[in-house]
Design a protein around this motif. Structure first.
Motif, PDB file in Angstrom:
ATOM      1  N   HIS A   1       0.756  -1.303  -0.050  1.00 47.37           N
ATOM      2  CA  HIS A   1      -0.004  -0.181  -0.094  1.00 47.37           C
ATOM      3  C   HIS A   1       0.886   1.177   0.064  1.00 47.37           C
ATOM      4  O   HIS A   1       1.135   1.869   0.908  1.00 47.37           O
ATOM      5  CB  HIS A   1      -0.881   0.053   1.142  1.00 47.37           C
TER       6      HIS A   1
ATOM      7  N   HIS B   1       1.871   4.720  -2.390  1.00 50.77           N
ATOM      8  CA  HIS B   1       1.462   5.712  -3.386  1.00 50.77           C
ATOM      9  C   HIS B   1       2.675   6.579  -4.005  1.00 50.77           C
ATOM     10  O   HIS B   1       3.544   6.665  -3.334  1.00 50.77           O
ATOM     11  CB  HIS B   1       0.329   6.537  -2.986  1.00 50.77           C
TER      12      HIS B   1
ATOM     13  N   HIS C   1      -3.492   4.875  -7.249  1.00 53.23           N
ATOM     14  CA  HIS C   1      -5.078   5.418  -7.461  1.00 53.23           C
ATOM     15  C   HIS C   1      -5.360   4.986  -8.906  1.00 53.23           C
ATOM     16  O   HIS C   1      -4.404   5.421  -9.776  1.00 53.23           O
ATOM     17  CB  HIS C   1      -5.451   6.756  -7.030  1.00 53.23           C
TER      18      HIS C   1
ATOM     19  N   GLU D   1      -5.251   1.040  -6.188  1.00 56.43           N
ATOM     20  CA  GLU D   1      -6.474   1.209  -5.106  1.00 56.43           C
ATOM     21  C   GLU D   1      -7.632   1.740  -6.019  1.00 56.43           C
ATOM     22  O   GLU D   1      -7.511   2.699  -6.802  1.00 56.43           O
ATOM     23  CB  GLU D   1      -5.824   2.451  -4.153  1.00 56.43           C
TER      24      GLU D   1
ATOM     25  N   TYR E   1      -9.034   0.268   3.981  1.00 59.87           N
ATOM     26  CA  TYR E   1     -10.071   1.319   4.838  1.00 59.87           C
ATOM     27  C   TYR E   1     -11.257   0.501   5.215  1.00 59.87           C
ATOM     28  O   TYR E   1     -12.436   0.754   5.142  1.00 59.87           O
ATOM     29  CB  TYR E   1     -10.553   2.548   4.186  1.00 59.87           C
TER      30      TYR E   1
ATOM     31  N   ASP F   1       0.267   2.651   3.424  1.00 56.98           N
ATOM     32  CA  ASP F   1      -0.499   3.451   3.132  1.00 56.98           C
ATOM     33  C   ASP F   1       0.291   4.876   2.911  1.00 56.98           C
ATOM     34  O   ASP F   1      -0.006   6.045   3.560  1.00 56.98           O
ATOM     35  CB  ASP F   1      -1.810   4.000   3.660  1.00 56.98           C
TER      36      ASP F   1
ATOM     37  N   HIS G   1       1.947   8.034   1.401  1.00 54.69           N
ATOM     38  CA  HIS G   1       1.660   9.114   0.389  1.00 54.69           C
ATOM     39  C   HIS G   1       2.984  10.093   0.366  1.00 54.69           C
ATOM     40  O   HIS G   1       3.390  10.735  -0.657  1.00 54.69           O
ATOM     41  CB  HIS G   1       0.804   9.792   0.768  1.00 54.69           C
TER      42      HIS G   1
END
Ligand SMILES: [Zn+2]
Length: 417
Positions: free
Chosen positions: A59, A61, A92, A118, A162, A239, A241
């Motif tokens: 996960h 990005h 994404h 995602e 999530y 996750d 970013h």
């Protein structure tokens, strides 16, 4: 004027007194760093069961999928710095191009990179799909069942991300992101974290964050309920970013006087890792990492507290050792064994209930008389709160006696909310 001065003096004193807990926290964080260093010197041998442990993150990005400013250079640098073996990118979806194909793939530096996506669905759910495929972006407007039909047909993994806002708990997905660094960071009290950060973040960025972590009880409960009816896997999502943070003075471009970016890749990759177990006679590759994740042959390690490489939970029966995962079926009465590279409190859960708890040990042997779904959490109690309640390791389960079927075609749980 005298009254004004008095108010100023009292306010100043109050401000100073209010700093005491955060100064104490700074002292505790420094002590924690020393304790972790000491604990790391106490590594012991762990059994080799014909598998090798590879550590990586899931996960992540980059700028390719939006919502992130992270560059490929930053990512590769952070993965190398952390000695990661693999990184699962989850860009994404983009309407006009295949963001999973455009992100990092193949080998760069030390790690194998796997481009995934995602994807939201029209039911309001979000999935990580591994690995990506070219027309995946068109499915973002479809229902969860339609997306899962496509991913299953293409033999792709569809993992719930999530979970706190996920709705379709009766759908046929492959796994649940039981811990998310991003969600955990957002759940922190911003004032308390900011004050801690002022005192401690500069010297101990990861530990300042880690001390605010909490065991994801709700997600684990949900995992336990569903894995009792059909086989699924759990994993942790970084996750990452590289875009969450704040600065007190200056502008967005530069000249920041006091800046905290609390999800820099290097730091996020240090906090938590997913360890996959790959047969010793197979190479580390995109295929073998995805296969390990598909089978749930993996565990989650909060490696900032101590490198969890080599931690094992396995069953022994007449045929030999069976590792965690969806093909770990053994008969009731089999012996379950846990081995830890660091002394840890080992807790064994059966269908979500604690059935065994050790002192601080390096190995555990437990006879699983009752059929059920068994998984392990390990705690580094010696590090004190919150790590007596926040696990260091969370493993996937072993299925003992009359295990539930794998995936499609079996009764699904209902009313999981
Ligand atoms: Zn994400």
């Amino acid at each position: 004027m005298r009254t004004f001065k008095r108010i100023l003096l009292v306010a100043g004193c109050l401000l100073l007194v209010a700093q005491i807990p955060f100064a104490v926290n700074r002292y505790r964080t420094a002590r924690l760093a020393t304790e972790i260093e000491e604990l790391g010197k106490d590594r012991g041998p762990v059994p080799r069961l014909g598998f090798r442990d590879y550590k990586g993150v899931i996960h992540v990005h980059s700028f390719i999928g939006g919502h992130s400013t992270g560059t490929f250079e930053e990512l590769i640098g952070a993965a190398n710095q952390n000695g990661l073996d693999f990184v699962v990118m989850t860009e994404h979806v983009a309407n006009d191009f295949d963001s999973a194909a455009k992100t990092l793939n193949e080998r760069h530096g030390r790690a194998i990179w796997i481009g995934g996506n995602e994807v939201p669905t029209s039911d309001g759910d979000k999935f990580l799909v591994l690995d990506g495929f070219s027309d995946l972006s068109t499915l973002q407007f479809n229902s969860t069942d339609e997306l899962l039909g496509e991913t299953e047909g293409k033999r792709k993994l569809a993992l719930v991300t999530y979970p706190e806002s996920f709705r379709s708990w009766d759908a046929d997905f492959d796994g649940i992101e039981v811990f998310s660094l991003h969600t955990n960071a957002k759940a922190m009290n911003p004032f308390l974290f900011l004050m801690d950060a002022v005192w401690s973040f500069g010297s101990y960025p990861e530990l300042t964050m880690a001390r605010h972590f909490r065991r994801p009880a709700e997600n684990l409960d949900r995992f336990d309920k569903i894995s009792g009816t059909r086989k699924i896997s759990l994993f942790g999502g970084n996750d990452a970013h590289s875009n969450i943070g704040f600065h007190l003075f200056g502008d967005d471009a530069n000249n920041k006087l006091f800046e905290i970016k609390y999800d820099r890749y290097g730091m996020i990759f240090r906090l938590m890792r997913t360890h996959v177990l790959i047969p010793e006679n197979e190479e580390l590759s995109r295929v073998t990492v995805l296969e390990a994740l598909r089978r749930g042959r993996s565990f989650l390690g909060f490696d900032i507290l101590g490198d969890s490489s080599g931690f094992t939970f396995h069953a022994e029966n007449a045929e030999g050792a069976r590792l965690v995962g969806t093909d770990s079926d053994v008969d009731a009465g089999s012996v379950l064994r846990v081995a830890s590279p660091l002394p840890a409190k080992i807790v064994i859960f059966r269908n979500g209930d604690r059935v065994f708890e050790s002192e601080s040990v390096r190995s555990v042997e437990f006879k699983a008389r009752e059929p059920g779904v068994y998984r392990v959490e390990a705690f580094l109690d010696s590090l004190g709160a919150p790590f007596d309640e926040m696990p260091w390791v969370i493993t996937n389960p072993i299925y003992v006696g009359n295990p539930p079927a794998l995936s499609a075609g079996v009764p699904k749980p209902t009313n999981q909310n």
